[in-house]
Design an enzyme around this catalytic site. Structure first.
Site, PDB file in Angstrom:
ATOM      1  N   ALA A 131      -1.950   0.784  -4.828  1.00 28.24           N
ATOM      2  CA  ALA A 131      -1.970   0.634  -3.456  1.00 28.24           C
ATOM      3  C   ALA A 131      -2.643   1.454  -2.866  1.00 28.24           C
ATOM      4  O   ALA A 131      -2.904   1.072  -1.719  1.00 28.24           O
ATOM      5  CB  ALA A 131      -0.052   1.749  -3.402  1.00 28.24           C
ATOM      6  N   GLN A 162      -1.415   0.837 -13.051  1.00 28.80           N
ATOM      7  CA  GLN A 162      -1.056   0.152 -11.900  1.00 28.80           C
ATOM      8  C   GLN A 162      -2.146  -0.891 -12.099  1.00 28.80           C
ATOM      9  O   GLN A 162      -3.063  -1.017 -13.446  1.00 28.80           O
ATOM     10  CB  GLN A 162      -2.849   1.086 -10.916  1.00 28.80           C
ATOM     11  CG  GLN A 162      -1.812   1.637 -10.555  1.00 28.80           C
ATOM     12  CD  GLN A 162      -2.319   2.932 -10.011  1.00 28.80           C
ATOM     13  OE1 GLN A 162      -3.159   3.371  -9.921  1.00 28.80           O
ATOM     14  NE2 GLN A 162      -1.817   3.960  -8.755  1.00 28.80           N
ATOM     15  N   ASP A 173       4.991   9.030  -9.498  1.00 26.13           N
ATOM     16  CA  ASP A 173       3.877   7.836  -9.336  1.00 26.13           C
ATOM     17  C   ASP A 173       2.969   8.335  -9.157  1.00 26.13           C
ATOM     18  O   ASP A 173       2.280   9.139 -10.427  1.00 26.13           O
ATOM     19  CB  ASP A 173       3.994   8.551  -7.669  1.00 26.13           C
ATOM     20  CG  ASP A 173       5.730   7.898  -6.855  1.00 26.13           C
ATOM     21  OD1 ASP A 173       6.010   7.599  -7.645  1.00 26.13           O
ATOM     22  OD2 ASP A 173       5.256   8.065  -5.553  1.00 26.13           O
ATOM     23  N   ARG A 216       6.782   2.009 -15.217  1.00 26.96           N
ATOM     24  CA  ARG A 216       7.365   0.681 -14.115  1.00 26.96           C
ATOM     25  C   ARG A 216       6.043   0.431 -14.078  1.00 26.96           C
ATOM     26  O   ARG A 216       4.296   1.173 -13.217  1.00 26.96           O
ATOM     27  CB  ARG A 216       7.778   2.254 -12.581  1.00 26.96           C
ATOM     28  CG  ARG A 216       7.666   1.140 -11.285  1.00 26.96           C
ATOM     29  CD  ARG A 216       7.705   2.217  -9.784  1.00 26.96           C
ATOM     30  NE  ARG A 216       7.967   3.225  -9.706  1.00 26.96           N
ATOM     31  CZ  ARG A 216       7.947   4.306  -9.237  1.00 26.96           C
ATOM     32  NH1 ARG A 216       6.620   4.169  -8.843  1.00 26.96           N
ATOM     33  NH2 ARG A 216       8.649   5.698  -9.218  1.00 26.96           N
TER      34      ARG A 216
HETATM   35  C1  LIG Z   1       9.348   0.510  -6.963  1.00 28.06           C
HETATM   36  C2  LIG Z   1       8.090   0.908  -5.655  1.00 28.06           C
HETATM   37  C3  LIG Z   1       7.588   1.999  -6.425  1.00 28.06           C
HETATM   38  C4  LIG Z   1       5.821   1.935  -6.172  1.00 28.06           C
HETATM   39  N1  LIG Z   1       4.875   2.893  -6.590  1.00 28.06           N
HETATM   40  C5  LIG Z   1       3.591   3.067  -6.638  1.00 28.06           C
HETATM   41  C6  LIG Z   1       2.805   3.972  -7.038  1.00 28.06           C
HETATM   42  O1  LIG Z   1       3.680   5.681  -7.912  1.00 28.06           O
HETATM   43  N2  LIG Z   1       1.260   3.969  -6.874  1.00 28.06           N
HETATM   44  C7  LIG Z   1       0.635   3.231  -6.544  1.00 28.06           C
HETATM   45  O2  LIG Z   1       0.025   2.195  -6.671  1.00 28.06           O
HETATM   46  N3  LIG Z   1       1.732   1.847  -6.123  1.00 28.06           N
HETATM   47  C8  LIG Z   1       3.252   1.845  -5.740  1.00 28.06           C
HETATM   48  N4  LIG Z   1       4.272   0.694  -5.068  1.00 28.06           N
HETATM   49  C9  LIG Z   1       2.923   0.232  -4.516  1.00 28.06           C
HETATM   50  C10 LIG Z   1       2.388  -1.531  -5.520  1.00 28.06           C
HETATM   51  O3  LIG Z   1       1.265  -0.984  -5.865  1.00 28.06           O
HETATM   52  C11 LIG Z   1       2.052  -2.793  -3.736  1.00 28.06           C
HETATM   53  O4  LIG Z   1       0.906  -1.878  -3.317  1.00 28.06           O
HETATM   54  C12 LIG Z   1       3.233  -3.233  -3.284  1.00 28.06           C
HETATM   55  O5  LIG Z   1       4.441  -3.353  -3.836  1.00 28.06           O
HETATM   56  C13 LIG Z   1       2.654  -4.342  -2.789  1.00 28.06           C
HETATM   57  O6  LIG Z   1       2.054  -4.909  -3.802  1.00 28.06           O
HETATM   58  P1  LIG Z   1       3.290  -6.154  -4.033  1.00 28.06           P
HETATM   59  O7  LIG Z   1       2.961  -6.170  -5.315  1.00 28.06           O
HETATM   60  O8  LIG Z   1       4.806  -5.935  -3.831  1.00 28.06           O
HETATM   61  O9  LIG Z   1       2.156  -7.964  -4.394  1.00 28.06           O
HETATM   62  P2  LIG Z   1       1.807  -8.488  -2.642  1.00 28.06           P
HETATM   63  O10 LIG Z   1       0.947  -9.368  -3.563  1.00 28.06           O
HETATM   64  O11 LIG Z   1       0.963  -7.065  -2.434  1.00 28.06           O
HETATM   65  O12 LIG Z   1       2.894  -9.134  -2.197  1.00 28.06           O
HETATM   66  C14 LIG Z   1       3.554  -9.859  -2.241  1.00 28.06           C
HETATM   67  C15 LIG Z   1       4.664 -10.224  -1.259  1.00 28.06           C
HETATM   68  O13 LIG Z   1       5.714  -9.601  -1.063  1.00 28.06           O
HETATM   69  C16 LIG Z   1       5.598  -9.613   0.179  1.00 28.06           C
HETATM   70  N5  LIG Z   1       5.150  -7.290   0.603  1.00 28.06           N
HETATM   71  C17 LIG Z   1       4.865  -6.639  -0.118  1.00 28.06           C
HETATM   72  N6  LIG Z   1       4.083  -5.787   0.443  1.00 28.06           N
HETATM   73  C18 LIG Z   1       5.192  -5.828   1.377  1.00 28.06           C
HETATM   74  C19 LIG Z   1       4.781  -4.699   3.196  1.00 28.06           C
HETATM   75  N7  LIG Z   1       4.390  -3.894   3.109  1.00 28.06           N
HETATM   76  N8  LIG Z   1       6.207  -5.462   3.657  1.00 28.06           N
HETATM   77  C20 LIG Z   1       6.088  -6.376   3.945  1.00 28.06           C
HETATM   78  N9  LIG Z   1       6.271  -7.718   2.870  1.00 28.06           N
HETATM   79  C21 LIG Z   1       5.321  -7.067   1.735  1.00 28.06           C
HETATM   80  C22 LIG Z   1       4.464 -10.171   0.871  1.00 28.06           C
HETATM   81  O14 LIG Z   1       5.609 -11.320   1.027  1.00 28.06           O
HETATM   82  C23 LIG Z   1       4.028 -10.701  -0.552  1.00 28.06           C
HETATM   83  O15 LIG Z   1       3.134 -11.821   0.203  1.00 28.06           O
HETATM   84  C24 LIG Z   1       5.596   0.816  -5.646  1.00 28.06           C
HETATM   85  C25 LIG Z   1       6.020  -0.618  -5.393  1.00 28.06           C
HETATM   86  C26 LIG Z   1       7.394  -0.787  -5.640  1.00 28.06           C
HETATM   87  C27 LIG Z   1       7.263  -1.928  -5.433  1.00 28.06           C
END
Ligand SMILES: Cc1cc2nc3c(=O)[nH]c(=O)nc-3n(C[C@H](O)[C@H](O)[C@H](O)COP(=O)(O)OP(=O)(O)OC[C@H]3O[C@@H](n4cnc5c(N)ncnc54)[C@H](O)[C@@H]3O)c2cc1C
Length: 310
Positions: A187, A161, A132, A182
């Site tokens: 986040a 990221q 991660d 990935r």
């Molecule tokens: C498999 C995976 C691994 C990850 N690993 C990391 C990592 O190693 N480091 C890191 O910094 N981040 C990681 N993340 C988190 C990532 O950075 C984002 O914070 C997270 O995926 C939310 O962003 P989004 O791309 O879904 O887009 P957004 O624009 O935030 O969301 C798009 C849409 O998805 C839905 N959605 C998004 N999040 C949520 C939620 N929590 N609850 C309900 N609906 C939601 C909503 O409908 C939203 O409108 C990971 C995410 C995934 C899926």
């Protein structure tokens, strides 16, 4: 960044909250939406169920920033056992770890030793290890650790990221290693000196990086790509780009978190798009859960509903 998002991300680092909030029953009920259970058994039972629906999985034990070597070694032992069980069950399940949970704050050498043990185990058993990406102070060290791993093992990937300005350059530096990447938006709470403050720019950078990852050059190098996002607009744009470039649906994976956009996970799978679901488990879920709330403050509604449900 929205005020609520900032507040929730600040809260995720608050020790006082971290020791009190998880004891509340209504919070525990709300957490279940994103986490099938606190044990590895619960995670693997869910992985088995998702396999039945044609989805691959990746599991992660929640926890971060551990303070001594013994604890890091305990986490390593836990994951070595997890590889064993995954292998025995023949599950299409990979493992993802946080460097700070593997001892990065104790020392880079401590973390490197843990990651090496896991990567070796993954390679021997046909498994896979994801690393991660955490908050910006960890990025240099994490990339350095990943480079070291990738020189020795094939079955290792790292998260990048798209909110960080530096990521395009980091990706170029990694490409010659034929990495597994990935790509996510990011986040953590980052200052505008390091990360795009506007969502639109984060999304555009995501798309630019996605195109680079799917470019002919990256494909010829043998790069493996996972897009970790629930943003269906971005997923559609990536698909359009890939189709336009004549790539098959399995040129990349869509990776989503357990419990988020389940119907899209099912639909994408039915359309032939490889989907991998990340299942988190463990008792140290407070900072992780706060980041999930920050991603979509409307999730606070689920917490409120759990209070009402009694
Ligand atoms: C498999 C995976 C691994 C990850 N690993 C990391 C990592 O190693 N480091 C890191 O910094 N981040 C990681 N993340 C988190 C990532 O950075 C984002 O914070 C997270 O995926 C939310 O962003 P989004 O791309 O879904 O887009 P957004 O624009 O935030 O969301 C798009 C849409 O998805 C839905 N959605 C998004 N999040 C949520 C939620 N929590 N609850 C309900 N609906 C939601 C909503 O409908 C939203 O409108 C990971 C995410 C995934 C899926």
């Amino acid at each position: 960044m929205g005020a609520m998002r900032t507040l929730l991300l600040k809260g995720s680092q608050n020790h006082w909250l971290a020791t009190r909030v998880p004891r509340r029953k209504f919070v525990q009920r709300a957490v279940r939406r994103f986490m099938p259970g606190e044990t590895l058994e619960a995670a693997l039972a869910t992985a088995e169920r998702l396999r039945g629906s044609g989805m691959d999985t990746v599991v992660t034990l929640l926890g971060e920033a551990i303070a001594d070597r013994t604890e890091a070694e305990r986490v390593t032992a836990h994951y070595l056992d997890a590889y064993e069980r995954i292998e025995r069950a023949g599950l299409p399940t990979e493992i993802s770890v946080k460097p700070s949970q593997m001892g990065l704050d104790v020392g880079s050498d401590v973390c490197a030793a843990q990651l090496d043990a896991l990567a070796r185990r993954a390679e021997e058993g046909g498994g896979f290890l994801w690393v991660d990406m955490e908050a910006s102070p960890y990025v240099d060290a994490t990339l350095e650790l990943y480079r070291g791993l990738r020189e020795r093992y094939a079955h290792v990937g790292v998260c990048l990221q798209s909110y960080l300005y530096r990521t395009a350059e980091d990706l170029e530096q990694l490409l010659p290693l034929a990495p597994s990447i990935r790509l996510v938006k990011g986040a953590y709470s980052e200052p505008p000196s390091l990360a795009f403050p506007r969502k639109r720019d984060v999304d555009e950078n995501f798309m630019r990086l996605a195109k680079r990852l799917l470019s002919r050059e990256a494909r010829e190098l043998g790069v493996r790509v996972g897009f970790g996002t629930h943003d269906m607009q971005l997923i559609d744009r990536v698909r359009d780009f890939a189709e336009g470039a004549g790539l098959p649906p399995d040129a990349y994976e869509v990776q989503m978190l357990y419990g988020i956009r389940r119907s899209d996970q099912v639909r994408l799978t039915a359309e032939g798009q490889p989907v991998r679901v990340l299942i988190s488990y463990g008792s140290a879920w407070f900072p992780w859960y706060m980041r999930r709330l920050a991603e979509r403050p409307a999730n606070l509604w689920f917490v409120a509903r759990s209070v009402i449900a009694g």
